[in-house]
Design a protein around this motif. Structure first.
Motif, PDB file in Angstrom:
ATOM      1  N   GLY A 167      14.947  67.377  14.124  1.00 43.97           N
ATOM      2  CA  GLY A 167      14.138  68.584  14.141  1.00 43.97           C
ATOM      3  C   GLY A 167      14.660  69.575  15.155  1.00 43.97           C
ATOM      4  O   GLY A 167      15.735  69.381  15.752  1.00 43.97           O
ATOM      5  N   VAL A 208      15.033  66.291   7.734  1.00 35.64           N
ATOM      6  CA  VAL A 208      14.214  67.057   8.682  1.00 35.64           C
ATOM      7  C   VAL A 208      12.725  66.870   8.412  1.00 35.64           C
ATOM      8  O   VAL A 208      11.964  66.466   9.299  1.00 35.64           O
ATOM      9  N   ASP A 209      12.275  67.173   7.194  1.00 34.17           N
ATOM     10  CA  ASP A 209      10.857  67.090   6.866  1.00 34.17           C
ATOM     11  C   ASP A 209      10.373  65.642   6.865  1.00 34.17           C
ATOM     12  O   ASP A 209      11.160  64.706   6.722  1.00 34.17           O
ATOM     13  N   ARG A 221      16.888  69.823   4.657  1.00 31.53           N
ATOM     14  CA  ARG A 221      15.534  69.686   5.199  1.00 31.53           C
ATOM     15  C   ARG A 221      14.788  68.523   4.545  1.00 31.53           C
ATOM     16  O   ARG A 221      14.154  67.712   5.227  1.00 31.53           O
TER      17      ARG A 221
END
Length: 343
Positions: A12, A162-163, A158
């Motif tokens: 992140g 990331v998510d 992402r």
């Protein structure tokens, strides 16, 4: 059989990501491109990309010192201030790292590793250690894309690393390119490459849904791994969705067929759940059709005319590319024309 792979912690804003030159020291010839990748990772994801100790020592040193390249991977795994890793660029000789790699470090310090092409060696090293790895853009390719990262690439990274993990459907890229633009010319860095309209996926065969864990990489690199300690054990293939891409070397369709025959002779095709074929870089339309013909032919020889096969998927050597979580699960649904990934 269901295999469970360790999912590394997500990356992140504020994550420090090590840039690794495991395949080639070419980066020192295009340092403006490298800096663009660093800037764009910071802008899009909030990552601080830092070079591993040997990553910028140049092609002569890295070619002569495979152990130093392996040391960089181990440094990034063990360093508590490094949260993930990205390949700077591919090449053709990270197979030389195999005698120097420590799978125990991957198991003890699972972290995101992102790369494609020759990074197949490292991606499979992680899978053999029981840890997920991410087939996706390198620092000098889509992460340093001319004029900024493509939104399709940003979305793919992402969702994969990331998510918070959640199932997502893949989609064809709305546009794509294989246009070469000189990375050594800094004046071109902010000049977007020309793209052509997306042409969607091709469902080559199979009419029933299937699901399995993702495995795979660049087919030429996989060929280098056959018979080495880097080749995945049979249980890693069983029940898998195999993702294969071809490189800018443009292997002839019949050569891809011969490589698949090798997999058939090993008994690997018999146990697959599905097959994803990347959009092949540099193929003329007739070569694409010949490739599909060879795939159907070899799968028929292997007794797998039922295997779901979807081709022209956006990963590998054309841009923009998806990020595929190897070790995560994928469900292929031919009737719905749908690919769902469980990262």
């Amino acid at each position: 059989m269901s295999l469970n792979f360790v999912r590394p912690p997500r990356l992140g804003p504020g994550s420090r990501v090590a840039a690794l030159s495991l395949s080639s020291g070419f980066v020192t010839a295009v340092m403006d491109r490298y800096r663009a990748g660093v800037r764009q990772c910071a802008a899009e994801f909030g990552w601080e990309v830092v070079p591993a100790p040997n990553a910028l020592r140049g092609p002569d040193f890295l070619d002569a010192n495979p152990p130093a390249r392996a040391d960089d991977l181990h440094w990034a795994l063990e360093h508590p201030g490094i949260h993930g890793m990205v390949s700077v660029i591919g090449g053709d000789d990270s197979v030389r790292l195999l005698p120097h790699l420590d799978a125990g470090l991957v198991r003890r310090h699972p972290k995101v590793f992102l790369g494609f092409s020759d990074s197949t060696v490292t991606l499979l090293h992680f899978l053999r250690a029981g840890v997920m790895a991410y087939h996706g853009p390198a620092l000098l390719t889509d992460l340093a894309e001319n004029g900024g990262m493509h939104p399709f690439v940003v979305q793919g990274v992402r969702r994969a690393v990331v998510d918070e993990p959640a199932p997502f459907d893949l989609s064809p890229a709305p546009e794509w390119t294989e246009h070469w633009q000189d990375w050594a010319d800094p004046a071109l860095q902010e000049v977007p490459r020309p793209f052509r309209a997306g042409d969607g996926w091709t469902w080559v065969q199979g009419d029933r849904p299937a699901e399995g864990h993702l495995i795979g990489g660049c087919v030429e690199v996989l060929d280098m791994l056959v018979g080495t300690p880097g080749w995945p054990a049979p249980e890693l293939w069983r029940g898998a969705v195999l993702a294969l891409e071809t490189s800018e070397n443009v292997p002839p369709p019949e050569q891809v067929g011969y490589w698949l025959r090798n997999y058939a002779a090993q008994g690997l095709l018999a146990g697959l759940a599905g097959l994803l074929l990347a959009r092949p870089r540099g193929y003329a339309p007739e070569q694409v059709q010949a490739l599909y013909g060879w795939v159907r032919r070899v799968l028929g020889e292997a007794g797998r005319p039922d295997l779901p096969v979807v081709a022209n998927v956006d990963f590998g050597h054309t841009s923009p590319q998806l990020t595929l979580p190897l070790g995560g699960r994928a469900r292929l649904d031919p009737p719905a024309g749908r690919i769902t990934v469980f990262p």
